[in-house]
Scaffold this motif. Structure first.
Motif, short mmCIF file in Angstrom:
data_model
loop_
_atom_site.label_atom_id
_atom_site.label_comp_id
_atom_site.label_asym_id
_atom_site.label_seq_id
_atom_site.Cartn_x
_atom_site.Cartn_y
_atom_site.Cartn_z
N ASP A 7 0.87 -1.18 0.00
CA ASP A 7 0.00 0.00 0.00
C ASP A 7 0.90 1.22 0.00
O ASP A 7 1.92 1.22 0.68
CB ASP A 7 -0.91 0.00 1.24
CG ASP A 7 -2.08 0.95 1.10
OD1 ASP A 7 -1.85 2.16 0.87
OD2 ASP A 7 -3.22 0.50 1.21
N ASP A 8 0.53 2.25 -0.74
CA ASP A 8 1.36 3.45 -0.79
C ASP A 8 1.21 4.33 0.46
O ASP A 8 1.99 5.25 0.66
CB ASP A 8 1.09 4.27 -2.06
CG ASP A 8 -0.36 4.70 -2.19
OD1 ASP A 8 -1.24 3.90 -1.87
OD2 ASP A 8 -0.59 5.83 -2.63
N GLU A 9 0.27 4.02 1.30
CA GLU A 9 0.06 4.79 2.54
C GLU A 9 0.59 3.99 3.73
O GLU A 9 0.08 2.92 4.06
CB GLU A 9 -1.41 5.10 2.72
CG GLU A 9 -1.97 5.98 1.60
CD GLU A 9 -3.45 6.28 1.78
OE1 GLU A 9 -3.98 6.09 2.88
OE2 GLU A 9 -4.07 6.71 0.79
N ALA A 10 1.62 4.54 4.37
CA ALA A 10 2.25 3.86 5.51
C ALA A 10 1.26 3.54 6.64
O ALA A 10 1.33 2.45 7.22
CB ALA A 10 3.42 4.68 6.03
N PRO A 11 0.32 4.45 6.98
CA PRO A 11 -0.63 4.11 8.04
C PRO A 11 -1.51 2.90 7.70
O PRO A 11 -1.84 2.10 8.57
CB PRO A 11 -1.48 5.38 8.19
CG PRO A 11 -0.61 6.48 7.69
CD PRO A 11 0.19 5.86 6.58
N ALA A 12 -1.85 2.75 6.43
CA ALA A 12 -2.65 1.59 6.01
C ALA A 12 -1.84 0.31 6.17
O ALA A 12 -2.36 -0.71 6.64
CB ALA A 12 -3.12 1.76 4.57
N ARG A 13 -0.56 0.34 5.79
CA ARG A 13 0.29 -0.83 5.97
C ARG A 13 0.43 -1.17 7.44
O ARG A 13 0.35 -2.34 7.82
CB ARG A 13 1.68 -0.59 5.36
CG ARG A 13 1.67 -0.50 3.85
CD ARG A 13 3.08 -0.56 3.27
NE ARG A 13 4.05 0.35 3.87
CZ ARG A 13 4.30 1.57 3.43
NH1 ARG A 13 3.65 2.06 2.38
NH2 ARG A 13 5.21 2.31 4.02
N ALA A 14 0.61 -0.16 8.27
CA ALA A 14 0.76 -0.39 9.71
C ALA A 14 -0.51 -0.99 10.30
O ALA A 14 -0.44 -1.90 11.15
CB ALA A 14 1.12 0.91 10.42
N ARG A 15 -1.65 -0.51 9.88
CA ARG A 15 -2.93 -1.03 10.40
C ARG A 15 -3.13 -2.48 10.00
O ARG A 15 -3.51 -3.32 10.82
CB ARG A 15 -4.09 -0.17 9.89
CG ARG A 15 -5.45 -0.64 10.31
CD ARG A 15 -5.67 -0.43 11.80
NE ARG A 15 -7.03 -0.84 12.15
CZ ARG A 15 -7.32 -1.57 13.21
NH1 ARG A 15 -6.39 -1.92 14.05
NH2 ARG A 15 -8.56 -1.91 13.46
N LEU A 16 -2.85 -2.82 8.74
CA LEU A 16 -2.97 -4.21 8.30
C LEU A 16 -2.00 -5.10 9.06
O LEU A 16 -2.35 -6.21 9.47
CB LEU A 16 -2.72 -4.32 6.80
CG LEU A 16 -3.86 -3.89 5.90
CD1 LEU A 16 -3.39 -3.85 4.45
CD2 LEU A 16 -5.03 -4.83 6.04
N GLY A 36 4.19 -1.08 -6.84
CA GLY A 36 4.28 -2.37 -7.52
C GLY A 36 5.71 -2.84 -7.77
O GLY A 36 6.00 -4.04 -7.66
N ALA A 37 6.60 -1.92 -8.09
CA ALA A 37 7.99 -2.31 -8.32
C ALA A 37 8.60 -2.90 -7.05
O ALA A 37 9.34 -3.89 -7.11
CB ALA A 37 8.80 -1.11 -8.81
N MET A 57 -1.50 2.69 -6.65
CA MET A 57 -0.23 3.07 -6.06
C MET A 57 0.56 3.81 -7.14
O MET A 57 0.34 3.59 -8.33
CB MET A 57 0.56 1.82 -5.61
CG MET A 57 -0.09 1.07 -4.47
SD MET A 57 0.91 -0.31 -3.87
CE MET A 57 0.75 -1.48 -5.24
N PRO A 58 1.48 4.68 -6.74
CA PRO A 58 2.27 5.43 -7.73
C PRO A 58 3.22 4.51 -8.49
O PRO A 58 3.62 3.46 -8.00
CB PRO A 58 3.04 6.44 -6.88
CG PRO A 58 3.11 5.84 -5.53
CD PRO A 58 1.85 5.03 -5.38
N GLY A 59 3.58 4.94 -9.69
CA GLY A 59 4.46 4.11 -10.51
C GLY A 59 3.70 2.88 -10.99
O GLY A 59 2.61 3.00 -11.55
#
Length: 72
Positions: A7-16, A36-37, A57-59
């Motif tokens: 996920d491009d959002e760090a808070p979303a990754r932390a929550r998951l 994705g890269a 996500m970007p890129g």
């Protein structure tokens, strides 16, 4: 189960990641990615059973990453 969170959002990754820790020791977050890269690179570095993949996500987005992984 070895899991990669993308996920491009760090808070979303932390929550998951926190939800998976609370779900039990059978779920291990082995890597996280912001695009994705990074997903493709992390999949080469780690044995992964499941990818929780954001679409936008970007890129390289999640769809492109999933298609690339499906080809390999």
């Amino acid at each position: 189960m070895r899991i990669l969170i993308a996920d491009d959002e760090a808070p979303a990754r932390a929550r998951l990641a926190a939800l998976l820790v609370a779900a039990g020791p059978e779920y291990e977050v082995v890597a996280q990615a912001a695009n994705g890269a990074e997903v493709l690179a992390k999949c080469e570095q780690h044995a992964v059973d499941l990818i929780l993949l954001d679409i936008r996500m970007p890129g390289m987005d999640g769809i492109q990453a999933a298609l690339t992984l499906a080809e390999s």
